[in-house]
Each structure stands twice: as structure tokens, then as C-alpha cells.
Design a protein around this motif. Structure first.
Motif, PDB file in Angstrom:
ATOM      1  N   HIS A 585       0.822  -1.098  -0.080  1.00  0.00           N
ATOM      2  CA  HIS A 585       0.027   0.015  -0.074  1.00  0.00           C
ATOM      3  C   HIS A 585       0.733   1.120  -0.032  1.00  0.00           C
ATOM      4  CE1 HIS A 585      -3.304  -2.584   1.385  1.00  0.00           C
ATOM      5  NE2 HIS A 585      -3.899  -1.703   0.577  1.00  0.00           N
ATOM      6  N   TYR A 594      -1.387   1.679  -4.705  1.00  0.00           N
ATOM      7  CA  TYR A 594      -0.661   0.634  -4.526  1.00  0.00           C
ATOM      8  C   TYR A 594       0.667   0.834  -5.112  1.00  0.00           C
ATOM      9  CZ  TYR A 594      -5.255  -1.311  -3.602  1.00  0.00           C
ATOM     10  OH  TYR A 594      -6.513  -1.525  -2.880  1.00  0.00           O
ATOM     11  N   ILE A 620      -2.082  -8.060  -6.861  1.00  0.00           N
ATOM     12  CA  ILE A 620      -2.760  -7.092  -6.232  1.00  0.00           C
ATOM     13  C   ILE A 620      -3.843  -7.550  -5.223  1.00  0.00           C
ATOM     14  CG2 ILE A 620      -3.745  -4.759  -5.793  1.00  0.00           C
ATOM     15  CD1 ILE A 620      -2.002  -3.873  -8.275  1.00  0.00           C
TER      16      ILE A 620
END
Length: 775
Positions: A585, A594, A620
Motif C-alpha cells: 500500500h 498501491y 494485487i
């Protein structure tokens, strides 16, 4: 077989002897094509000018003894039994030594290196050996303290070795082979004046060879090994025939005593003739450079059991014939020792063997340029994969045609084997000297052996190679100036590119902005979030690049999901798929920002298609599902932990979230699947994007919301934001820096290829942001 695959290399170690023998057979065509053609021109180059063949046979016996012991000490002892052990997870060549030294001394010249890269399985290679000596520990500490010195030394060594391998082994090493093979027409046709035939025929062969490169190695590769095997059998049989027919006692010349007699009689002329004798080991470096293509055992078996005996018999046979023929001062070469009835067939086989050796070296050159470019040491070039099955088979048009032009220029300009041999000899021996120096560091730092052992290695092999180096350097004006001039040009080009790339990255690091700055700027600019995923390509592995802040201050809007993507190379040959992605993050998780770092080894093939895009999104999503390093909006340590990242493999390597995209009428956000799988999807009337997740373990509500936003963003499309920097030297810079940056580096940037991701992204979804860098 994938010629770039270290995985294949590791697999064959566990295979049977049948597999090893098959690899040994295949290595004959790829590794030994250049070395096996050296008998074509060694005697011819040695007796070309400096020494004469007399009736006492002291010269020919001395040359034979020098050739035998050079073959024994350098290719056999040094490379087969010592250097081949310095592999990097099965890979060999310059980058094996470079990456080994970088890792063991904890020094890296790549600016984007991260501490997490040291956790790669290929990076943590076990060192089998005794504990490090006090001198080795002191040397390591010194190098780590003055790491810029080691970086400079290693960069110079890498540049030297790469362009010498490029120059010495690509065109100069095989030019004597092709040229000497074609010059056999003079003997085969039994006429005296055919100099006007040799050069045009050699040029035609070279043009045809380079013109066929775009078809790929795999289309003609199956012929490599049979041609080289036939050639080696041919020269060994002819050698045995000449030994028994002309001089059965020629084996006595293998004694080192004849070297003493030779040097005592010829003195300075004999020392200068070493430049021709040196050509008997051209191509030896390929045994180490092509190690990743096969295995240590297969290469050792092929050389010790077949290549080495065949070459020794060939040189002994030529010496036996010449010892009984003293009236051939102008034809002290290979073809005069071939029986007259066999000259035409041998000529055809010789030309085929020379072409095979040339092809193998050209293929290796493409691989070298690709690796140099991956590590930021060479301008970007177009890399074409000629095989959909094997990523290692590549073709680089710019390098191919540049080499052809240089090769033709040198062939037409030199016109004879003597000057070609001088140019080839200096390039080859420089490669070996650099390898010897790097190996001494490997012995101390990587193998943790005594410093005395390293000194003995350098003194023993360095003395032999220095003797040949001085003999080649003396002939500077007789052809040896060419590799030096071209080496200077390549070194200048690579140094300018590496310096400019490093300074550009430093500018990015110094001008990066924090996520707090971006979040605080939002209310004042009225930044809005739009539907979709914004993919920002950057070289940075931490922070937000200045080019994005430049973009958002001029256009205050970005996507609901923002991904800062860094595609970088690491100093290991291969990165496993389960270690490919680093995800984290940036700021609190509620902002949906991200960072993803995609790591490739210097021999890996980069993926830049739709499959890579799906793998990225799925990685992700897997990072979100695992809940690692999840920051809340109220987390007081969000700034502290915003750069923490987690290793996430590609979807094919984990049993987590899988990506699915199809046409549909949409849904309510979450549906029940089977007893083992559930789906999280985004509402849509045209297209449905789903993340299929495991039933266990359960994920929290906040993670499901984050996954739903990611799916909705993926459904809205991916927009690519690419930075285009215009680099200029800052005010007050020296004249030299202005010339290097404003002229040299700017010229290379404008004429090199764009990054691979810039060529593969759809133009309709691309936004390019320009910015001037004053470095």
C-alpha cells in the motif's frame, strides 16, 4: 531446449547419464564451433612473417609444443576444471562473476536495488567451503566500505569483457575461420592467384549468414552438432593419417623441452609469433559463457573426451606433414596437409563448420546485449523473440546489421588472415586476462579460499596470458589497433548511457514526493477520482515520482485505483514466478493506492502483454486478500509503514485469488459459488469482472470492499500514464558533463528503443507526461 533457461539447467543435474550425454552432443555445435575451427589458421598465422620453417624442424616442433601446452593449460585446466565452477545458479559468463561478486560483497551498481531482493532464493546461494579467512573478511569489509571503488572496477571489467567478447568472438574470432576456409580454394583449385576470389566469397557467406538471422536459431540449429562432429572427426582422422604416414615420432615434440629450443633459437621473432599461436584457444571463453545452456558435466565431457583429443591430433598431423616438407613457406597452413583427393570435401565441411561457429557466437552476442540492456549498461534495442516456445532464442536487428557492416569492412580492409589474426588475438587474450582477475576475487570472496591460492591462480595463469598479451600488443599497427579502437567506442557508449541513466534515477529520487503531500494537496486542488485503474510506470521503488506530481498539479484528477508500477532487473539470472511481484500500500488502504515492483533476472524474458496485466491485477487482489501490511485511515504509523511490501507470486504459483472476466448482466456484488470457492464481482451491464477466492480462510469486510473496488476499476479499464523526461545538464555544470548529457546521452535516448511496456500498451489508453530533468 531453451537456451536462456536456468530452470532447465537445474533440472538436467538430476537426470540420467543419457540426458547428460545428449547435452554433451548438443554442446558440440553451440559451444565448440569456434574453437574447433582454429586449426584452419593457427600455423598459417604463426609462420606468416615472424619465423620461418627450416629443415631442422625446430620451429615446427616448438610451435606444436606451444600449441599443445596452451590448449592444456588454458581451456582444459583453467576453464574446464576451475572457471566452470564459478557459476551463478547454473549460469555462466560475465554476469555470473559480476552478480556473484556483487552479492558476496554486498555491493550493487543497480540504483533500484532493494533489501527485499536479497531474500530471493537465487540470491541466497549457499557457499560450500571453509569459513572465510581473516584476509577475505578484511577484503570484504574494505570493499563494502569503499563500494564505489568496487562498482567502478566491476563496471570496467564488465564493459571490457562484454565488448571484447562482442568484438573478439563475434566477428574477429570467426573471420579467420571463414576467411581461411575460403582461402582453401587456392589450394583446392591448384592455382596460384585467387586472392580476388577469397574476399568476395567470404563477403557473400557473411551477408547470407547475417541475412538469415531473423528466421531464428531453431530453424537451423539441428544442423550445428552434426556439422561440428563431422569436422572434428575429419581433422582428427586426417591428423592420424599424417602422423603415421609422414612422421610417427612427432609425439616427441609435445615435450616442453622443444619450447625452450624454439625460443632460444628464434628469440624476439619467436616471442612475436606467440600472437599466432594464441589463436588455438579462440572460443574457449564460450565454454563458460554458454554454461547456462547446458551443464558443467556435459561441457566437461564434450571437451575432454572429444574436442581436446581431436584438436591435438589435428595439430600433430599438420606438424608431421610440415616436418617432411620444407619448401612451403607461402603455404604453411591447414589445406596443404590434406590429401589431394579429399581437399574439396574438406573445404565444404570447413566452410560449414566456420559458419556454424559464427552462428553460435552471433546468437551469444544477442544474449549479451540483452543482458547489458537489462542491467542499464547498454541503450535499449529491439528484441525479437524468434520462437514462441523458447524465450532464449532472440534476434536484435540493430546489432545484427551493425555487425554485418563492421564485419564486411574489416574483411575487405584486411584481406588476409595475418592481420585478422592479430586483431582476434588481442581481443581474445584481453577477455581471458579480465576473467583471471575476476576469478581471483571469486576465490577469496565467494569460495572463501586462502588468499595465497588466489595469488597463485593469478600468477600462474596471468603470467601465461600476459606473455601472449604483450606479443599481441606489439602488433598494434598490424591489425591489433582495430579491437582497441572499437573497444574504446563501445566503452564510451556504454559509459555515457550508464552515467546518464544513473543521474536520471538520482534526480527522480531527490525530487520524489511523499504520499502525505499528495493527500494534503487534494482538497486545495479539488482532485477528483475517476473510474478505472491508473497504471503509472516509474523507475522508483519508493515514494511518488515527480512526474506524477507534475501531472496531478496540472490535471487534478486520477483514477479510483492507482498503481505505481516499477519493472526492474536484479543481479541474478532468473527470478522464480512465485517471487516475481512485490506489492504494498501507499498510504492508508482507503485511498486505494498501491505500489507493485516486478522483478526480472538478467536472463528472464519480460512479459508485456494482456496476460501480464491480468497477473498484475490478480497479484494485487491476492495481496489484499492476505491482509498483510493493511493500514487503516486512522493508523498513526501509516507514513512509516507505507513502503513495506509483500512478496506475491503470479496466479499460476499460488492457490489464492484467480482472475475471471466475461460478458454478463452483472450481479449484486457477491455471489456464492461452490463449497470451496466464492466470487466477488463488480456490477455491470456489459462486462463482469470476478475474483474467484478460496472459501478458507475467510476475509474481513474491509478487504471484500477493497476487492470490489479493484474489480470495478479493472472493469472500467486500465489507463497507462507514462513519463517522458527531457534530460539536460543543470546550470553551472562542467563542459564535459554538458557534452556527455546534452549531446551524448540525449543522442542515445532519442535514437534507442522505448521501454518494452511503452511499446505494448494500447495507444488509446495511454497518457504521456513530459518533464524536463536538470541533472
Amino acid at each position: 531446449m531453451d537456451l536462456e533457461s536456468g530452470v532447465y539447467q537445474n533440472q538436467v543435474k538430476k537426470e540420467s547419464w543419457r540426458t547428460i550425454l545428449i547435452l554433451a552432443y548438443q554442446s558440440l555445435g553451440v559451444v565448440y564451433g569456434d574453437l574447433s575451427t582454429s586449426p584452419l589458421y593457427v600455423y598459417q598465422s604463426t609462420f606468416a612473417e615472424d619465423i620461418k620453417h627450416s629443415s631442422t624442424n625446430e620451429e615446427i616442433y616448438g610451435v606444436l609444443s606451444l600449441v599443445f601446452w596452451t590448449l592444456t593449460l588454458v581451456p582444459l585446466l583453467k576453464y574446464v576444471f576451475i572457471v566452470l565452477r564459478a557459476d551463478d545458479n547454473g549460469e555462466g559468463g560475465t554476469f555470473a562473476l559480476y552478480s556473484l561478486l556483487c552479492r558476496h560483497a554486498k555491493v550493487n551498481s543497480l540504483p533500484s536495488f532493494q533489501q527485499a531482493d536479497e531474500d530471493l532464493s537465487a540470491y541466497k546461494r549457499d557457499v560450500v567451503g571453509p569459513a572465510q579467512t581473516s584476509f577475505g573478511a578484511g577484503l570484504k569489509a574494505t570493499l563494502e566500505r569503499y563500494r564505489q571503488f568496487l562498482v567502478c572496477v566491476l563496471c570496467v571489467c564488465v564493459v571490457l569483457l562484454e565488448f571484447e567478447l562482442l568484438i573478439g568472438l563475434t566477428f574477429y574470432a570467426f573471420f579467420p575461420a571463414v576467411f581461411s576456409a575460403v582461402s582453401g580454394l587456392e589450394i583446392a583449385m591448384e592455382k596460384e592467384h585467387h586472392k580476388y576470389v577469397e574476399v568476395p566469397v567470404a563477403c557473400i557467406i557473411l551477408i547470407a549468414l547475417f541475412a538469415l538471422q531473423h528466421y531464428g536459431t531453431h530453424r537451423v540449429g539441428f544442423l550445428f552438432a552434426p556439422v561440428v562432429v563431422t569436422w572434428l572427426l575429419c581433422i582428427s582422422v586426417i591428423g592420424v593419417y599424417n602422423i603415421f604416414y609422414w612422421n610417427p615420432h612427432v609425439y616427441q615434440a609435445l615435450s616442453p623441452y622443444y619450447i625452450y629450443i624454439f625460443l632460444k633459437k628464434t628469440q624476439r621473432e619467436g616471442w612475436m609469433s606467440l600472437g599466432g599461436i594464441l589463436l588455438c584457444i579462440t572460443g574457449s571463453e564460450a565454454m563458460f559463457a554458454d554454461l547456462g545452456h547446458f551443464s558443467q558435466v556435459s561441457i566437461k565431457i564434450a571437451f575432454t573426451s572429444f574436442v581436446y583429443p581431436s584438436l591435438v591430433l589435428a595439430y600433430m598431423g599438420q606438424a608431421a606433414y610440415l616436418s617432411q616438407h620444407h619448401d612451403m613457406q607461402n603455404h604453411v597452413g591447414f589445406y596443404v596437409s590434406v590429401p589431394e583427393k579429399l581437399r574439396w570435401p574438406v573445404l565444404v565441411i570447413a566452410i560449414l563448420a566456420a559458419v556454424v561457429g559464427s552462428q553460435a557466437i552471433i546468437t551469444g552476442t544477442f544474449s549479451i546485449i540483452k543482458q547489458c540492456s537489462a542491467l542499464g549498461c547498454f541503450p535499449r534495442v529491439k528484441i525479437v523473440h524468434t520462437s514462441s516456445k523458447f524465450h532464449g532464442q532472440i534476434y536484435i536487428p540493430e546489432i545484427n546489421w551493425s555487425l554485418m557492416i563492421l564485419c564486411l569492412a574489416v574483411t575487405i580492409g584486411f584481406r588476409d588472415t595475418r592481420r585478422l589474426g592479430n586483431a582476434s588475438g588481442l581481443a581474445v587474450i584481453t577477455v581471458m586476462l579480465v576473467t583471471t582477475c575476476l576469478m581471483s576475487l571469486v576465490i577469496v570472496l565467494c569460495w572463501r579460499r586462502s588468499v595465497m591460492l588466489a595469488i597463485l591462480f593469478v600468477v600462474f595463469f596471468g603470467t601465461i596470458e600476459a606473455l601472449y598479451f604483450t606479443a599481441s600488443l606489439v602488433k598494434f599497427l598490424e591489425g591489433a589497433w582495430v579491437p582497441i579502437a572499437l573497444s574504446f567506442f563501445f566503452m564510451l557508449t556504454m559509459s555515457i548511457w550508464h552515467y546518464g541513466t544513473l543521474k536520471t534515477y538520482e534526480f527522480d529520487v531527490q525530487n520524489k514526493v511523499s504520499v502525505d503531500w499528495l493527500l494534503k494537496l487534494g482538497p486545495s486542488l479539488g482532485i477528483v477520482r475517476v473510474r478505472g485503474i491508473g497504471l503509472i510506470h516509474t523507475e522508483l521503488v519508493s515514494g511518488i515520482p515527480a512526474i506524477f506530481s507534475h501531472f496531478v498539479t496540472n490535471l487534478p484528477a486520477f483514477h479510483q485505483v492507482l498503481v505505481f508500477l516499477c519493472v526492474k532487473s536484479v543481479p541474478v539470472p532468473h527470478v522464480r514466478h512465485e517471487e516475481r511481484f512485490l506489492v504494498g500500500h501507499i498510504g492508508p488502504r482507503g485511498h486505494r493506492i498501491y505500489r507493485c515492483v516486478v522483478r526480472y533476472g538478467y536472463r528472464d524474458a519480460h512479459k508485456d502483454d494482456l496476460e501480464f496485466e491480468n497477473d498484475l491485477v490478480c497479484s494485487i487482489a491476492e495481496f489484499i486478500r492476505t491482509g498483510k501490511v493493511a493500514l487503516t485511515d486512522e493508523d498513526p504509523d501509516s507514513a512509516k509503514h507505507s513502503d513495506e511490501m509483500v512478496v506475491v507470486g503470479s496466479p499460476s504459483t499460488h492457490q489464492g485469488i484467480q482472475f475471471c472476466e466475461d460478458e454478463g448482466s452483472g450481479g449484486d456484488g457477491e455471489t456464492a459459488g461452490t463449497s470451496e470457492l466464492r466470487e466477488i464481482q463488480s456490477p455491470s451491464v456489459r462486462k463482469r469482472v470476478r475474483f474467484v477466492i478460496p472459501e478458507s480462510p475467510a476475509i474481513e469486510r474491509r478487504a471484500r470492499d477493497e476487492l470490489r473496488d479493484l474489480a470495478e476499476g479493472r472493469e472500467g479499464g486500465v489507463a497507462y500514464i507514462l513519463g517522458h523526461s527531457y534530460v539536460r545538464a543543470k546550470h553551472g555544470s562542467s563542459l564535459m558533463k554538458k557534452m556527455v548529457i546534452n549531446l551524448g546521452y540525449d543522442f542515445l535516448r532519442r535514437n534507442c528503443r522505448a521501454p518494452t511496456y511503452a511499446l505494448s500498451v494500447p495507444h488509446a489508453s495511454t497518457l504521456e507526461v513530459g518533464m524536463v530533468y536538470h541533472i
